[in-house]
Enzyme design. Structure first.
Site, PDB file in Angstrom:
ATOM      1  N   GLU A   2       0.870  -1.185   0.084  1.00  0.00           N
ATOM      2  CA  GLU A   2      -0.014   0.194  -0.006  1.00  0.00           C
ATOM      3  C   GLU A   2       0.733   1.274   0.114  1.00  0.00           C
ATOM      4  OE1 GLU A   2      -2.203   1.500  -0.725  1.00  0.00           O
ATOM      5  OE2 GLU A   2      -4.258   1.033   0.184  1.00  0.00           O
ATOM      6  N   ASP A  26      -4.295   5.027   6.459  1.00  0.00           N
ATOM      7  CA  ASP A  26      -4.720   6.237   7.128  1.00  0.00           C
ATOM      8  C   ASP A  26      -5.980   6.101   8.127  1.00  0.00           C
ATOM      9  OD1 ASP A  26      -5.363   8.966   6.981  1.00  0.00           O
ATOM     10  OD2 ASP A  26      -6.733   9.053   5.486  1.00  0.00           O
TER      11      ASP A  26
HETATM   12  P1  IMP Z   1      -7.481   4.454   4.637  1.00  0.00           P
HETATM   13  O1  IMP Z   1      -8.097   5.800   5.068  1.00  0.00           O
HETATM   14  O2  IMP Z   1      -6.750   3.926   5.406  1.00  0.00           O
HETATM   15  O3  IMP Z   1      -8.693   3.729   4.012  1.00  0.00           O
HETATM   16  O4  IMP Z   1      -6.962   5.160   3.222  1.00  0.00           O
HETATM   17  C1  IMP Z   1      -7.486   5.011   1.834  1.00  0.00           C
HETATM   18  C2  IMP Z   1      -6.600   5.653   0.620  1.00  0.00           C
HETATM   19  O5  IMP Z   1      -6.937   7.000   1.016  1.00  0.00           O
HETATM   20  C3  IMP Z   1      -5.379   5.413   0.705  1.00  0.00           C
HETATM   21  O6  IMP Z   1      -4.886   4.180   0.235  1.00  0.00           O
HETATM   22  C4  IMP Z   1      -4.695   6.457  -0.265  1.00  0.00           C
HETATM   23  O7  IMP Z   1      -5.191   6.168  -1.651  1.00  0.00           O
HETATM   24  C5  IMP Z   1      -5.656   7.493   0.242  1.00  0.00           C
HETATM   25  N1  IMP Z   1      -5.131   8.379   1.466  1.00  0.00           N
HETATM   26  C6  IMP Z   1      -5.036   8.591   2.564  1.00  0.00           C
HETATM   27  N2  IMP Z   1      -4.517   9.662   3.135  1.00  0.00           N
HETATM   28  C7  IMP Z   1      -3.745  10.197   1.998  1.00  0.00           C
HETATM   29  C8  IMP Z   1      -2.832  11.239   1.998  1.00  0.00           C
HETATM   30  O8  IMP Z   1      -2.608  11.853   2.699  1.00  0.00           O
HETATM   31  N3  IMP Z   1      -2.668  11.531   0.428  1.00  0.00           N
HETATM   32  C9  IMP Z   1      -3.016  10.839  -0.658  1.00  0.00           C
HETATM   33  N4  IMP Z   1      -4.098   9.793  -0.422  1.00  0.00           N
HETATM   34  C10 IMP Z   1      -4.306   9.474   0.832  1.00  0.00           C
END
Ligand code: IMP
Ligand code: MG
Length: 176
Positions: free
Chosen positions: A97, A101
């Site tokens: 990954e 986040d």
């Molecule tokens: P999750 O919130 O852990 O489900 O993250 C989902 C997706 O959000 C990640 O795989 C990234 O594609 C995107 N993402 C989360 N944080 C960032 C950031 O700071 N910059 C760009 N994309 C992000």
């Protein structure tokens, strides 16, 4: 359209850390093969740089998941847009990954993967933003733990832009 972007992690720092991760993974899987699942699109750059430096046999597959929205927030609803081409059964799977986040994407994806009976299952993420976690996800191989800032570059986008930057940067201002 002219956002000011400041460098958070330089290209040199990224490459140094990716070399270290590749050494660690190669040591951990010595005598075995690894099956990397690159999560499109964000982890393409990271996957390539990491895969090139692994000394164990590597196979690659791709998945695309979406957690709806083009902005800076994950919605919590995850959908598989493209599944793997090959079966993961009996393989040493490492999900690659770009960033963990909220953890919504990965907790969903790891659950899906587990049910497909890999021999082993690990997660490798270039970046980890633990402050924003709403679902518990533990990352086996982490590039950098970062503070709660929206970052771009090295595969990461802001509304599909900036993936091509060779470093990790923070968008300082947004001009229309
Ligand atoms: P999750 O919130 O852990 O489900 O993250 C989902 C997706 O959000 C990640 O795989 C990234 O594609 C995107 N993402 C989360 N944080 C960032 C950031 O700071 N910059 C760009 N994309 C992000
Ligand atoms: Mg994204």
């Amino acid at each position: 359209m002219n956002d000011k972007i400041s460098v958070m992690i330089s290209e040199e720092e990224l490459m140094k850390r990716i070399r270290e991760l590749a050494e660690e993974i190669s040591r951990d899987y010595e005598g075995e093969a690894v099956h990397l699942i690159c999560i499109l699109k964000g982890s393409v750059f990271f996957t390539c740089e990491l895969a090139k430096r692994l000394t164990v046999p590597v196979t690659l597959d791709f998945m695309k998941v979406s957690s709806y929205g083009d902005g800076t927030k994950s919605s919590g609803i995850v959908r598989i847009e493209k599944d793997t081409d090959e079966s993961v059964e009996g393989k040493n799977v490492i999900v690659i990954e770009d960033i963990v986040d909220s953890g919504n994407t990965l907790s969903f994806l790891l659950e899906v993967m587990k049910n497909k009976k890999p021999k082993s299952l690990k997660l490798c993420s270039l970046l980890d933003k633990p402050d924003r976690r709403v679902k518990p996800v533990s990352v086996d191989y982490t590039g950098f733990v970062i503070e709660d800032k929206f970052v771009v570059g090295f595969g990461l986008d802001y509304a599909q832009r900036y993936r091509n930057l060779p470093y990790i940067g923070v968008v300082e201002e947004t001009g229309e």
